[in-house]
Design an enzyme around this catalytic site. Structure first.
Site, PDB file in Angstrom:
ATOM      1  N   LYS A  76     -12.864  -4.266   2.378  1.00 59.39           N
ATOM      2  CA  LYS A  76     -11.791  -5.485   2.428  1.00 59.39           C
ATOM      3  C   LYS A  76     -10.557  -5.231   2.833  1.00 59.39           C
ATOM      4  O   LYS A  76     -10.144  -4.105   3.312  1.00 59.39           O
ATOM      5  CB  LYS A  76     -11.962  -6.069   0.689  1.00 59.39           C
ATOM      6  CG  LYS A  76     -11.235  -4.867   0.110  1.00 59.39           C
ATOM      7  CD  LYS A  76     -11.252  -5.151  -1.594  1.00 59.39           C
ATOM      8  CE  LYS A  76     -10.703  -4.466  -2.476  1.00 59.39           C
ATOM      9  NZ  LYS A  76     -10.543  -5.148  -3.769  1.00 59.39           N
ATOM     10  N   TYR A 305      21.969  -4.001   8.675  1.00 54.73           N
ATOM     11  CA  TYR A 305      22.117  -5.200   7.869  1.00 54.73           C
ATOM     12  C   TYR A 305      22.781  -4.687   6.494  1.00 54.73           C
ATOM     13  O   TYR A 305      22.422  -3.683   5.909  1.00 54.73           O
ATOM     14  CB  TYR A 305      21.004  -6.095   7.580  1.00 54.73           C
ATOM     15  CG  TYR A 305      20.244  -6.920   8.540  1.00 54.73           C
ATOM     16  CD1 TYR A 305      21.009  -7.700   9.276  1.00 54.73           C
ATOM     17  CD2 TYR A 305      19.135  -6.444   9.066  1.00 54.73           C
ATOM     18  CE1 TYR A 305      20.739  -8.692  10.169  1.00 54.73           C
ATOM     19  CE2 TYR A 305      18.604  -7.184   9.984  1.00 54.73           C
ATOM     20  CZ  TYR A 305      19.431  -8.292  10.447  1.00 54.73           C
ATOM     21  OH  TYR A 305      18.784  -9.083  11.740  1.00 54.73           O
TER      22      TYR A 305
END
Ligand code: PLP
Length: 421
Positions: A76, A305
């Site tokens: 998955k 940042y």
């Protein structure tokens, strides 16, 4: 439009399939394949390398632990981020007897990739696409009456019975028929002779827990409930041929093996056991990038940042074109590491969306375009360089998550390159 998007459009008229144009009837739901960047789209040097030999090796290790049980790798979430189609094709050729996925979309992707082995769809949400389940010959996991009605209808349309596996909730409280509802579910099932319950399964909540711990007692309780469910269902006329419970941790401990096992993370070379119970496993994915900018900043200057990092000495800062949108967790800001020339370099400042900065002051000989390893092992270029590895487990512990999330977070814009070293 990129090449993978074109592929998806083409898929609408795949040969041998009924037309899947959207209509208002619930039995012609269109199931799309997930999209991901293809190697041909790769311009920037950030990429994931998938070692197919390691994959086959891990399958052999797991098969040894599984004994007589069949091995159905869990693919998955795009094969835990490794690219489900290529992984499935490799494992199928290496002898895997079936696969498990979460979504019908994932099963369709594997069938489109030519995978012929049985595929079990474990997620339980089918959105009315029962015709697609039957048409694709995939096996759904069911646990509620609405599944039965939809499957029986699709089976009548197809003119043959359909196989499904029944999921029992023995302690996850996620999906599955509850112990108190077993008999009423069996009675409902009897109304739909078109649906054959060929498998019985449950999922373990604490298989990773160390032997003797509270969690390991929980596994024993779940297995006991599963045995009880088997007996009660048999009394009610439901006797599936195969039973399966074990995830990677259980297989590696040799617990709850039954007739088949469903290993996920161990197939990709990560041991879920804290004791490192399966040191023989080999990591399958390596994520690498390159230094695309190199500069020296002075003491007192900041990086990125929020100016989260401030230099305390003249500092060589390298930029790599990989950020949180590629799967490099923002939680690694100012605390994670990467490898350059075989030695660790700290991530400095905030990881941004597409880029990150590292401090390479202490990396001898560092240069523009040097390879940066974000996950996996790296050997330096010369005998003066180092050799080191960053495991998914180590990155997970730094980022405050689990190895499963580290692997599945490598995003679809990072192209996968398959290697046969
Ligand atoms: C139902 C089920 N079985 C098996 C697995 C495989 O688990 P693991 O990756 O721990 O082996 C999963 C994954 O979460 C799952 O949801």
């Amino acid at each position: 439009m990129d090449a993978s998007a074109l592929d998806d459009d083409k898929d609408e008229s795949s040969p041998g399939l009924p037309s899947r144009r959207r209509t208002d009837t619930s039995d012609s739901v269109r199931v799309l394949k997930p999209r991901r960047a293809a190697p041909a789209d790769a311009v920037r040097p950030t990429r994931a390398e998938v070692n197919l030999a390691a994959l086959r090796h891990n399958l052999r290790v797991i098969a040894r632990h599984a004994g007589r049980a069949k091995v159905w790798p869990v693919l998955k979430a795009d094969g835990y981020g490794h690219g489900a189609p290529a992984v499935a094709r490799t494992l199928e050729r290496a002898g895997a007897e079936g696969f498990c996925v979460a979504l019908l979309e994932e099963a369709v992707e594997l069938r489109d990739a030519g995978v012929r082995a049985p595929i079990l769809v474990m997620g339980g949400y089918y959105g009315g696409a029962y015709e697609e389940i039957v048409g694709r010959g995939v096996v759904p996991v069911i646990y509620d009456g609405s599944h039965l009605e939809g499957l029986a209808r699709a089976s009548r349309q197809a003119g043959h019975p359909v196989d499904a596996h029944l999921k029992i909730d023995t302690g996850m409280a996620r999906l599955g028929v509850r112990m108190r509802d077993l008999e009423s579910f069996a009675a409902e099932l009897a109304r739909f002779p078109e649906v054959r319950i060929s498998g019985l399964m449950t999922h373990l909540a604490c298989a990773e827990a160390a032997a003797g711990s509270e969690g390991s007692g929980f596994t024993a309780e779940q297995v006991a409930l599963f045995e009880e469910a088997t007996t009660r269902l048999a009394r009610a006329g439901v006797s599936p041929q195969v039973r399966h419970v074990a995830n990677s941790a259980a297989v590696l401990r040799g617990e709850a093996l039954f007739d088949a096992v469903r290993p996920g993370i161990a197939i990709f070379g990560v041991s879920p056991l804290a004791s490192g119970g399966a040191l023989e496993l080999r990591p399958v994915m390596r994520v690498r990038s390159e230094i695309v900018d190199l500069r020296t900043i002075e003491a007192g200057e900041s990086v990125g940042y929020g100016a989260l990092f401030r230099a305390t000495r003249p500092t060589r800062i390298a930029t790599l074109p990989m950020g949180y949108a590629d799967g490099l967790s923002r939680h690694l800001s100012n605390c994670g590491h990467v490898l350059v020339r075989g030695v660790r370099a700290p991530l400095v400042g905030a990881v941004s969306m597409d880029m990150s900065m590292i401090d390479v002051t202490d990396v001898p000989g560092v240069g523009l375009h040097d390879e940066v390893t974000v996950l996996g092992s790296q050997e330096g270029l010369s005998s003066r360089d180092g050799r080191d590895a960053l495991s998914a487990e180590e990155i997970a512990s730094q980022a405050g998550t689990i190895a499963w999330e580290v692997l599945t977070s490598v995003s679809r814009r990072v192209p996968r390159f398959y290697r046969e070293p």
